[in-house]
Scaffold this motif. Structure first.
Motif, PDB file in Angstrom:
ATOM      1  N   LEU A 171      -3.586  14.855   1.392  1.00 52.43           N
ATOM      2  CA  LEU A 171      -1.260  15.012   1.148  1.00 52.43           C
ATOM      3  C   LEU A 171      -1.240  13.917   0.621  1.00 52.43           C
ATOM      4  O   LEU A 171       0.659  14.922   0.062  1.00 52.43           O
ATOM      5  CB  LEU A 171      -0.867  15.128   2.430  1.00 52.43           C
ATOM      6  CG  LEU A 171      -2.105  16.481   3.826  1.00 52.43           C
ATOM      7  CD1 LEU A 171      -1.120  16.066   5.122  1.00 52.43           C
ATOM      8  CD2 LEU A 171      -1.710  17.588   2.661  1.00 52.43           C
ATOM      9  N   PHE A 172      -0.788  12.388   0.705  1.00 51.98           N
ATOM     10  CA  PHE A 172       0.313  11.520   0.220  1.00 51.98           C
ATOM     11  C   PHE A 172      -0.080  11.876  -1.294  1.00 51.98           C
ATOM     12  O   PHE A 172       1.451  11.596  -2.047  1.00 51.98           O
ATOM     13  CB  PHE A 172      -0.628  10.114   0.659  1.00 51.98           C
ATOM     14  CG  PHE A 172      -0.140   8.718   0.013  1.00 51.98           C
ATOM     15  CD1 PHE A 172       1.456   9.062   1.151  1.00 51.98           C
ATOM     16  CD2 PHE A 172      -0.345   8.511  -0.941  1.00 51.98           C
ATOM     17  CE1 PHE A 172       1.985   7.896   0.485  1.00 51.98           C
ATOM     18  CE2 PHE A 172       0.457   7.262  -0.842  1.00 51.98           C
ATOM     19  CZ  PHE A 172       1.941   6.895  -0.944  1.00 51.98           C
ATOM     20  N   ARG A 173      -1.133  11.746  -1.680  1.00 51.40           N
ATOM     21  CA  ARG A 173      -1.229  12.161  -3.330  1.00 51.40           C
ATOM     22  C   ARG A 173      -0.542  12.930  -3.561  1.00 51.40           C
ATOM     23  O   ARG A 173      -0.059  12.829  -5.097  1.00 51.40           O
ATOM     24  CB  ARG A 173      -2.628  11.550  -3.543  1.00 51.40           C
ATOM     25  CG  ARG A 173      -3.496  10.548  -3.890  1.00 51.40           C
ATOM     26  CD  ARG A 173      -4.900  10.060  -4.237  1.00 51.40           C
ATOM     27  NE  ARG A 173      -5.324   8.939  -4.157  1.00 51.40           N
ATOM     28  CZ  ARG A 173      -6.682   8.968  -4.259  1.00 51.40           C
ATOM     29  NH1 ARG A 173      -7.149   9.986  -4.928  1.00 51.40           N
ATOM     30  NH2 ARG A 173      -6.843   7.010  -4.109  1.00 51.40           N
ATOM     31  N   SER A 174      -0.928  14.426  -3.632  1.00 45.96           N
ATOM     32  CA  SER A 174      -0.224  15.631  -4.096  1.00 45.96           C
ATOM     33  C   SER A 174       1.292  15.506  -3.697  1.00 45.96           C
ATOM     34  O   SER A 174       1.680  15.989  -4.516  1.00 45.96           O
ATOM     35  CB  SER A 174      -0.995  16.408  -2.944  1.00 45.96           C
ATOM     36  OG  SER A 174      -2.395  16.494  -3.024  1.00 45.96           O
ATOM     37  N   LEU A 175       2.329  14.994  -2.888  1.00 42.18           N
ATOM     38  CA  LEU A 175       2.807  14.944  -2.260  1.00 42.18           C
ATOM     39  C   LEU A 175       4.331  13.774  -3.399  1.00 42.18           C
ATOM     40  O   LEU A 175       5.099  14.681  -3.073  1.00 42.18           O
ATOM     41  CB  LEU A 175       3.345  14.823  -0.758  1.00 42.18           C
ATOM     42  CG  LEU A 175       5.193  15.256  -0.629  1.00 42.18           C
ATOM     43  CD1 LEU A 175       5.524  16.132  -0.634  1.00 42.18           C
ATOM     44  CD2 LEU A 175       5.043  14.310   0.914  1.00 42.18           C
ATOM     45  N   ALA A 176       3.529  13.075  -3.784  1.00 40.42           N
ATOM     46  CA  ALA A 176       3.134  11.883  -4.492  1.00 40.42           C
ATOM     47  C   ALA A 176       3.937  12.716  -5.700  1.00 40.42           C
ATOM     48  O   ALA A 176       4.595  12.001  -5.931  1.00 40.42           O
ATOM     49  CB  ALA A 176       3.174  10.912  -4.445  1.00 40.42           C
ATOM     50  N   LEU A 222       4.200  10.056   5.909  1.00 44.88           N
ATOM     51  CA  LEU A 222       2.530   9.956   5.318  1.00 44.88           C
ATOM     52  C   LEU A 222       2.028   9.005   4.526  1.00 44.88           C
ATOM     53  O   LEU A 222       0.978   8.286   5.286  1.00 44.88           O
ATOM     54  CB  LEU A 222       2.093  10.964   3.826  1.00 44.88           C
ATOM     55  CG  LEU A 222       2.181  13.051   4.627  1.00 44.88           C
ATOM     56  CD1 LEU A 222       1.928  13.304   3.665  1.00 44.88           C
ATOM     57  CD2 LEU A 222       0.989  12.884   5.519  1.00 44.88           C
ATOM     58  N   ALA A 223       2.902   8.048   4.249  1.00 45.83           N
ATOM     59  CA  ALA A 223       2.592   6.990   3.821  1.00 45.83           C
ATOM     60  C   ALA A 223       3.010   6.198   5.485  1.00 45.83           C
ATOM     61  O   ALA A 223       2.312   5.235   5.316  1.00 45.83           O
ATOM     62  CB  ALA A 223       4.467   6.184   3.213  1.00 45.83           C
ATOM     63  N   SER A 242      -0.878   2.671   7.845  1.00 45.80           N
ATOM     64  CA  SER A 242      -1.316   2.329   8.598  1.00 45.80           C
ATOM     65  C   SER A 242      -3.136   2.969   9.038  1.00 45.80           C
ATOM     66  O   SER A 242      -4.078   1.955   9.109  1.00 45.80           O
ATOM     67  CB  SER A 242      -0.983   3.116  10.040  1.00 45.80           C
ATOM     68  OG  SER A 242      -0.872   4.592   9.681  1.00 45.80           O
ATOM     69  N   LYS A 243      -3.749   3.891   9.074  1.00 47.54           N
ATOM     70  CA  LYS A 243      -4.772   4.675   8.783  1.00 47.54           C
ATOM     71  C   LYS A 243      -6.035   3.096   8.102  1.00 47.54           C
ATOM     72  O   LYS A 243      -6.872   2.759   7.949  1.00 47.54           O
ATOM     73  CB  LYS A 243      -5.063   5.554   8.311  1.00 47.54           C
ATOM     74  CG  LYS A 243      -5.015   6.567   9.489  1.00 47.54           C
ATOM     75  CD  LYS A 243      -5.721   6.717   9.480  1.00 47.54           C
ATOM     76  CE  LYS A 243      -5.454   8.367  10.896  1.00 47.54           C
ATOM     77  NZ  LYS A 243      -6.181   8.085  12.368  1.00 47.54           N
TER      78      LYS A 243
END
Length: 351
Positions: A240-245, A309-310, A315-316
């Motif tokens: 999700l993070f990469r797509s949204l970025a 998401l960042a 954190s993950k």
């Protein structure tokens, strides 16, 4: 399984990012195109009234050039334009435009099989002819004939009125309707009605009106399927993070690039001298400016989700890195004891 996840991440990540990028744009397109008042306002600002006046003036002058009226008197281009502006006031023009827009929206939305409108031009023609016969050029001509006693002022006026009434452009249009609109305003030389030439427009329009819903369903589907593929773990957040970025970056680039491009196109000489091209570029420019303004709220939403998401992503990522470090330390601690045991076993075997 790793290869499947990798391929899925690349293909569906790109689809997800493109859908995220298209969603706000499709929402704004739907909002703008479905708003007839906004379209009417943009059209007015783009100069639709003057375009119609200019084209009608050209048609009437060209038609008069081949008529018997030329042998009597030929009003100037400016006199014809002035007469048209007196005959078609801006208020009256906007009333007609709104009727035409309503009929076309009914057609685009599938409520009717074609745009249906019928506007009588009798008063317009009468007023136009009255305006033309009172122009300085025509009055001067009649005054000269009266002075030389060749006719009376009334007969001169009747003669010119009859010539104008027999004029091809004026006599051809008793009413303005969906079948002759293109010819009347001069945007088409063909006898084929515009709604026949652009018969696919309702399908395109209705698709655009439903596109935001399609994209929302697509995004929800990809999210749910991604949960099945990745689970609610680090890989899912990373996806999700990469797509949204990617979507946020593309939207930001578009926001600051699209409007200046269309705004500068209207300054190109070849476009600015062509009234139809200039009109279309101005309409697109108004939309791009509106798009740029309305994209802000979507950017704020996307950036907010992106920041959440960042935080989750890093954190993950830190937890994952910390876990690897702990496992590495545990392995390093167990290795000496295992070596010691194996050494004792070898010694016992020698004994």
């Amino acid at each position: 399984m790793y290869i499947v996840r990798k391929i899925y991440s690349i293909i569906f990540g790109l689809i997800f990012a493109v859908a995220l990028f298209l969603l706000p744009i499709s929402q704004i397109i739907k909002s703008d195109l479905s708003n007839s008042s906004k379209i009417s306002s943009w059209s007015s600002n783009a100069g639709d009234y003057q375009i119609v006046i200019n084209n009608l003036s050209s048609q009437i002058l060209n038609s008069l050039s081949s008529s018997s009226l030329t042998q009597i008197v030929k009003p100037s281009s400016q006199e014809i334009k002035s007469a048209l502006e007196q005959s078609i006031s801006l208020t009256y023009f906007n009333q007609i435009k709104n009727q035409v827009l309503t009929a076309n929206y009914n057609w685009l939305e599938g409520k009717t099989t074609k745009p249906v409108f019928q506007i009588s031009l009798l008063n317009f023609k009468t007023n136009l002819i009255n305006q033309i016969i009172t122009t300085p050029g025509v009055k001067d001509y009649c005054n000269r004939l009266v002075l030389y006693q060749q006719t009376t002022e009334l007969n001169c006026t009747i003669s010119i009125t009859d010539s104008l009434n027999s004029n091809l452009t004026l006599s051809s249009f008793q009413t303005l309707n969906q079948d002759n609109l293109g010819s009347f305003i001069g945007i088409s030389n063909s006898s084929i009605p515009y709604y026949v030439s652009y018969s696919n427009l309702p399908n395109y329009y209705q698709f655009l009106m439903h596109l935001p819903n399609y994209l929302i369903f697509l995004l929800i589907g990809i999210v749910l399927f991604s949960i099945l593929i990745f689970g609610l773990k680090f890989r899912f957040i990373k996806f999700l993070f990469r797509s949204l970025a990617f979507a946020v970056i593309v939207i930001l680039i578009g926001k600051f690039v699209i409007s200046p491009i269309f705004n500068n196109l209207s300054n190109i000489s070849a476009i600015s001298k062509n009234q139809f091209a200039d009109y279309i570029i101005k309409m697109i420019s108004y939309f791009s400016n509106d798009l740029r303004t309305n994209l802000n709220k979507y950017i704020y939403i996307y950036v907010g989700i992106f920041l959440i998401l960042a935080v989750l992503y890093f954190s993950k990522f830190l937890k994952k890195k910390h876990k690897k470090q702990i496992n590495k330390e545990e392995v390093s601690k167990t290795q000496p004891s295992q070596n010691f045991i194996s050494l004792n076993e070898r010694k016992s075997q020698h004994k």
